[in-house]
Write a protein that holds these residues in place. Sequence first.
Motif, PDB file in Angstrom:
ATOM      1  N   THR A 211       3.584  38.360   4.412  1.00 34.26           N
ATOM      2  CA  THR A 211       2.469  37.189   3.566  1.00 34.26           C
ATOM      3  C   THR A 211       1.494  36.998   4.335  1.00 34.26           C
ATOM      4  O   THR A 211       1.451  36.838   5.062  1.00 34.26           O
ATOM      5  CB  THR A 211       3.596  36.304   2.843  1.00 34.26           C
ATOM      6  OG1 THR A 211       4.336  35.514   4.106  1.00 34.26           O
ATOM      7  CG2 THR A 211       5.016  37.120   2.349  1.00 34.26           C
ATOM      8  N   GLU A 212       0.648  36.152   3.780  1.00 36.50           N
ATOM      9  CA  GLU A 212      -0.064  35.434   4.822  1.00 36.50           C
ATOM     10  C   GLU A 212       0.391  34.062   5.498  1.00 36.50           C
ATOM     11  O   GLU A 212      -0.573  34.127   6.921  1.00 36.50           O
ATOM     12  CB  GLU A 212      -1.354  34.159   3.199  1.00 36.50           C
ATOM     13  CG  GLU A 212      -1.954  34.903   2.248  1.00 36.50           C
ATOM     14  CD  GLU A 212      -2.924  36.352   3.067  1.00 36.50           C
ATOM     15  OE1 GLU A 212      -3.309  35.820   4.093  1.00 36.50           O
ATOM     16  OE2 GLU A 212      -4.169  36.863   2.353  1.00 36.50           O
ATOM     17  N   GLU A 213       1.048  33.889   5.182  1.00 37.43           N
ATOM     18  CA  GLU A 213       1.777  32.851   5.888  1.00 37.43           C
ATOM     19  C   GLU A 213       2.344  33.409   7.161  1.00 37.43           C
ATOM     20  O   GLU A 213       2.179  33.036   8.266  1.00 37.43           O
ATOM     21  CB  GLU A 213       2.764  31.442   5.152  1.00 37.43           C
ATOM     22  CG  GLU A 213       2.336  30.741   4.163  1.00 37.43           C
ATOM     23  CD  GLU A 213       1.940  31.557   2.452  1.00 37.43           C
ATOM     24  OE1 GLU A 213       1.291  31.002   1.723  1.00 37.43           O
ATOM     25  OE2 GLU A 213       2.339  32.914   2.453  1.00 37.43           O
ATOM     26  N   GLU A 214       3.341  34.331   7.060  1.00 31.38           N
ATOM     27  CA  GLU A 214       4.130  35.242   7.799  1.00 31.38           C
ATOM     28  C   GLU A 214       3.145  35.337   8.500  1.00 31.38           C
ATOM     29  O   GLU A 214       2.757  35.579  10.312  1.00 31.38           O
ATOM     30  CB  GLU A 214       4.587  35.822   7.533  1.00 31.38           C
ATOM     31  CG  GLU A 214       6.087  35.184   7.062  1.00 31.38           C
ATOM     32  CD  GLU A 214       6.796  36.847   6.112  1.00 31.38           C
ATOM     33  OE1 GLU A 214       7.758  36.544   5.967  1.00 31.38           O
ATOM     34  OE2 GLU A 214       6.440  37.244   6.474  1.00 31.38           O
ATOM     35  N   MET A 215       1.654  36.566   8.646  1.00 32.74           N
ATOM     36  CA  MET A 215       0.467  36.864   9.183  1.00 32.74           C
ATOM     37  C   MET A 215      -0.026  36.012   9.853  1.00 32.74           C
ATOM     38  O   MET A 215      -0.625  35.900  11.240  1.00 32.74           O
ATOM     39  CB  MET A 215      -0.495  37.960   8.218  1.00 32.74           C
ATOM     40  CG  MET A 215      -1.090  38.730   8.991  1.00 32.74           C
ATOM     41  SD  MET A 215      -0.748  40.006   9.993  1.00 32.74           S
ATOM     42  CE  MET A 215      -1.834  39.790  10.923  1.00 32.74           C
ATOM     43  N   TYR A 216      -0.269  35.102   9.470  1.00 31.76           N
ATOM     44  CA  TYR A 216      -1.211  33.614   9.747  1.00 31.76           C
ATOM     45  C   TYR A 216      -0.948  33.076  11.236  1.00 31.76           C
ATOM     46  O   TYR A 216      -1.034  32.445  12.152  1.00 31.76           O
ATOM     47  CB  TYR A 216      -1.190  32.267   8.276  1.00 31.76           C
ATOM     48  CG  TYR A 216      -1.629  31.249   9.717  1.00 31.76           C
ATOM     49  CD1 TYR A 216      -3.110  31.222  10.266  1.00 31.76           C
ATOM     50  CD2 TYR A 216      -1.068  30.046  10.189  1.00 31.76           C
ATOM     51  CE1 TYR A 216      -3.681  30.095  10.600  1.00 31.76           C
ATOM     52  CE2 TYR A 216      -1.253  28.594  11.410  1.00 31.76           C
ATOM     53  CZ  TYR A 216      -2.944  29.136  11.193  1.00 31.76           C
ATOM     54  OH  TYR A 216      -3.274  27.660  11.639  1.00 31.76           O
ATOM     55  N   SER A 217       0.969  32.659  11.431  1.00 30.94           N
ATOM     56  CA  SER A 217       1.783  32.743  12.177  1.00 30.94           C
ATOM     57  C   SER A 217       1.844  33.499  13.267  1.00 30.94           C
ATOM     58  O   SER A 217       1.475  33.059  14.887  1.00 30.94           O
ATOM     59  CB  SER A 217       3.034  32.606  11.527  1.00 30.94           C
ATOM     60  OG  SER A 217       4.092  32.554  12.696  1.00 30.94           O
ATOM     61  N   LEU A 218       2.256  34.827  13.330  1.00 29.24           N
ATOM     62  CA  LEU A 218       2.026  36.012  14.163  1.00 29.24           C
ATOM     63  C   LEU A 218       0.273  36.288  14.681  1.00 29.24           C
ATOM     64  O   LEU A 218       0.331  36.499  15.562  1.00 29.24           O
ATOM     65  CB  LEU A 218       1.425  37.539  13.314  1.00 29.24           C
ATOM     66  CG  LEU A 218       1.775  38.614  14.412  1.00 29.24           C
ATOM     67  CD1 LEU A 218       2.899  38.314  15.479  1.00 29.24           C
ATOM     68  CD2 LEU A 218       2.098  40.324  13.508  1.00 29.24           C
ATOM     69  N   LEU A 219      -0.885  35.556  14.060  1.00 29.21           N
ATOM     70  CA  LEU A 219      -2.089  35.521  14.580  1.00 29.21           C
ATOM     71  C   LEU A 219      -2.369  34.691  15.678  1.00 29.21           C
ATOM     72  O   LEU A 219      -3.073  35.282  16.289  1.00 29.21           O
ATOM     73  CB  LEU A 219      -2.981  35.632  13.453  1.00 29.21           C
ATOM     74  CG  LEU A 219      -3.533  37.129  12.255  1.00 29.21           C
ATOM     75  CD1 LEU A 219      -4.693  36.325  11.649  1.00 29.21           C
ATOM     76  CD2 LEU A 219      -4.274  38.105  13.066  1.00 29.21           C
TER      77      LEU A 219
END
Length: 410
Positions: A211-219
Amino acid sequence: MGVLMSKKQQVEKVQKCNAVVSAFQAGIKDRPAPAKQADGEVEDGEGPAKPSANPDKNTQQAEQEETENSAGSSTFHQSSGPAKDECKVNQESWSRLRDGKGVEPEDLDKSHQLTPPAFVRPKRNADDDQPVEVELEKKEQPPSDEMCEVCEVWTADDLYPCRICTRMFHDGCLRELGYLRAEALQEMRDTAHTVTGWSCYYCDNLNLLLTEEEMYSLLETFKQCKIIPESCLVSDELLQYRHFASKQQFDKDLTDEQEEEVLAQFAALDPEKKGHIEWSDFLYFESMAVLRKFRSENSLVRLLTAKERNNARAVFLGLDLDKDGMITKAECRQAQQSWFHKLNKDSQSCNVSISHVGPICESSPASSGSERSKTEDSRPVTWADFLKESAIYILAARANSSAMHIRLPL
């Protein structure tokens, strides 16, 4: 015989026409305002205009003004062009991570007319963590799509199916999209119609499930660790990345044993012994870690496609010899290893070396048999439990790469 034009082709044709009209209108707006009327001219409605006293002089003056305007416009575009291009390339490097594609912008063949499809990241539903009922006796055999996912044209034997989803593709469409290079295209042609199968660019990239939130955490983790997107990683860079992650999460450095586990992970992600990890494999590996961290087993089961559930069903029924709907924990581990046999080109059986599945630790299902109690090996596992425990392994086996992306937390 006429040539069929697909809906996408019609839309693209309309978009091209709109682009031409917009460019023409923009060009009209950029033109200089008309010069003031000559002294001998009169405004509209006051009578016929008188001829200019010196038509040659007016003509020369108009030509001179037009030349100056065109030169100025050319100079402006030449000065602003490189700056815009450089800014665009810099933005693409990070923005392409949103789609998880490990391709440099300059590697794309932009001379072709096909453009990659827009992708919207999924959103989690309120019932994602609730148990999902998948019947054991009810087989799922979804038919593949009849038309190419890209051009929406049917050409019979020229279409290549994905082994995970129902999409079909033309090799030419994939080549023009720029997603697959020559080697990957040839591998697709060789394996798509075989038992091994081939995963399309949607299913081959597990990062698209975040999700957008999970991808933000990874980035954010990548940026803090100074990981350069779309670049290869050597073992020292992976160790440095793991040390930083350990500091952030547990406020302590890795132990010597944990460093050895990181090096074992590096070896699993570099099966061809190149001395570095490809960006696509690293991103897949880290996306797996995010899913294991933030998703429940029930949520992971919901990510499986009908084809994957049907394959899991066939494996379970093959292990359930007495047909009582139960298998042992040892048989469950055997099935989890079997998901990767098709990706091991040197293997001719379903058995895969356990050392390739992930780092060895006490809580790992890949631990040696001497460390496992016989009671645990004989523990009964139902179909529902089997699917929940195997979901993460099934997702890890989606990749076309021979690298092993599955691991357990350090």
